[in-house]
Design an enzyme around this catalytic site. Sequence first.
Site, PDB file in Angstrom:
ATOM      1  N   TRP A   1       0.826  -1.207   0.000  1.00  0.00           N
ATOM      2  CA  TRP A   1       0.000   0.000   0.000  1.00  0.00           C
ATOM      3  C   TRP A   1       0.860   1.257   0.000  1.00  0.00           C
ATOM      4  O   TRP A   1       0.525   2.243  -0.660  1.00  0.00           O
ATOM      5  CB  TRP A   1      -0.989  -0.016   1.162  1.00  0.00           C
TER       6      TRP A   1
ATOM      7  N   LYS B   1     -11.926  -1.698   6.739  1.00  0.00           N
ATOM      8  CA  LYS B   1     -11.121  -2.645   7.496  1.00  0.00           C
ATOM      9  C   LYS B   1     -11.614  -2.705   8.945  1.00  0.00           C
ATOM     10  O   LYS B   1     -11.876  -3.758   9.463  1.00  0.00           O
ATOM     11  CB  LYS B   1      -9.638  -2.254   7.476  1.00  0.00           C
TER      12      LYS B   1
ATOM     13  N   ASP C   1      -1.485   6.576   6.349  1.00  0.00           N
ATOM     14  CA  ASP C   1      -2.589   5.707   5.953  1.00  0.00           C
ATOM     15  C   ASP C   1      -2.824   4.749   7.120  1.00  0.00           C
ATOM     16  O   ASP C   1      -1.966   3.923   7.434  1.00  0.00           O
ATOM     17  CB  ASP C   1      -2.185   4.938   4.683  1.00  0.00           C
TER      18      ASP C   1
HETATM   19  C1  LIG Z   1      -7.092  -1.844   1.963  1.00  0.00           C
HETATM   20  C2  LIG Z   1      -6.055  -0.821   2.076  1.00  0.00           C
HETATM   21  C3  LIG Z   1      -5.921   0.203   1.115  1.00  0.00           C
HETATM   22  C4  LIG Z   1      -6.776   0.286  -0.114  1.00  0.00           C
HETATM   23  O1  LIG Z   1      -8.039   0.702   0.229  1.00  0.00           O
HETATM   24  P1  LIG Z   1      -9.149   1.001  -0.868  1.00  0.00           P
HETATM   25  O2  LIG Z   1     -10.213   1.624  -0.011  1.00  0.00           O
HETATM   26  O3  LIG Z   1      -9.537  -0.304  -1.459  1.00  0.00           O
HETATM   27  O4  LIG Z   1      -8.585   1.932  -1.853  1.00  0.00           O
HETATM   28  C5  LIG Z   1      -4.957   1.145   1.311  1.00  0.00           C
HETATM   29  N1  LIG Z   1      -4.149   1.112   2.387  1.00  0.00           N
HETATM   30  C6  LIG Z   1      -4.245   0.148   3.313  1.00  0.00           C
HETATM   31  C7  LIG Z   1      -3.335   0.151   4.482  1.00  0.00           C
HETATM   32  C8  LIG Z   1      -5.203  -0.852   3.191  1.00  0.00           C
HETATM   33  O5  LIG Z   1      -5.287  -1.811   4.111  1.00  0.00           O
END
Ligand SMILES: *Cc1c(COP(=O)(O)O)cnc(C)c1O
Length: 360
Positions: A101, A195, A171
Amino acid sequence: MARVYNFSAGPAVLPEEVLKEAAEEMLDYRGTGMSVMEMSHRSKAFQQIIDDAEQDIRDLMNIPDNYKVLFLQGGASQQFAAIPMNLKKNGKAAYIVTGQWAKKASQEAQKYLDVQVVASSADKTFSYIPDCSDLAIDDDVDYVYICENNTIYGTKFKELPNTKGHTLVADVSSCFLSEPVDVEKYGVIYGGVQKNIGPAGVVIAIIREDLIPESVDASVPTMLSWKTQADAGSLYNTPPCYGIYICGKVFQWIKKMGGLQAMKEHNEKKAKILYDFLDQSKLFKGTVVPKDRSLMNVPFVTGDEALDAKFVAEAKEAGFENLKGHRTVGGMRASIYNAMPIEGVQALVDFMKKFEEANA
Ligand SMILES: *Cc1c(COP(=O)(O)O)cnc(C)c1O
């Protein structure tokens, strides 16, 4: 109908209480005679829902008044572009690459500015967090970027990097609201909610006000300018209304559970059950350096692909869903977010013990 133990990395398990409440309100939300799904986003009832949701996440995370809370769409992935678009001043940013990511975010950012990768754990398949106490960060970077919890590899920054005074952007998709956080250490905290918070379709971005630029390059889409969203209270266009409503319910649930400190203790307890088992198992092995282990995502392997597949299949039959590891890591991964009950983790470990005995 039986509920399974769902170890999915995302979209993921939600508190049963929240789902039941939403079901009860499905046809008639609090006397409005309609579902939240059918409601105008300009209605009083919806304004109350989004206002309450914002207040509750502010309470939970202790978000200072000089930070905006935005409810956005496009997934965390869309912010990979929005971040450089909004934060670009000198045209350079530092990225710490600790997994897929962060790598994707850095690659997207390269379209808009110069990306300096100042640390990476790619050399050991992202199984650890590099030392970030004294990185060679140029003086003129606009921000330093991390992915705080690496969903795929199961690592977590236990200490934030020394950004040398630069804005930290994180993030937190897979560790959002899993433990207390000192918001003031960050310029931007953001994540997709699917998540650990709610249904897919909502991204929450917590942004220090002075980082929201008055103007951006003319080429930046109106919807990706944070100012558009901040000025409109996340209601520039139709927001993901139903998703925001469910997020609000999860915030309420976390408050009822005792807030983020209680969440942390609950998550530590759960993770310990699984890691303690892995550390003494002769069959299963955790793949992450112990000091960098995530409380949320726990990857493990047997070392034998056929046996891994057998485990995943038998676990599924026994009511443990979504334990297959990410396609880039193989093996297994148990995601044990806030809403995973301790009984679920205990039951998984009991099942792993039995599997180990049967396959010794
Ligand atoms: C799942 C995830 C993403 C991607 O998320 P989307 O909402 O599908 O774009 C980005 N960063 C992390 C840490 C993730 O777990």
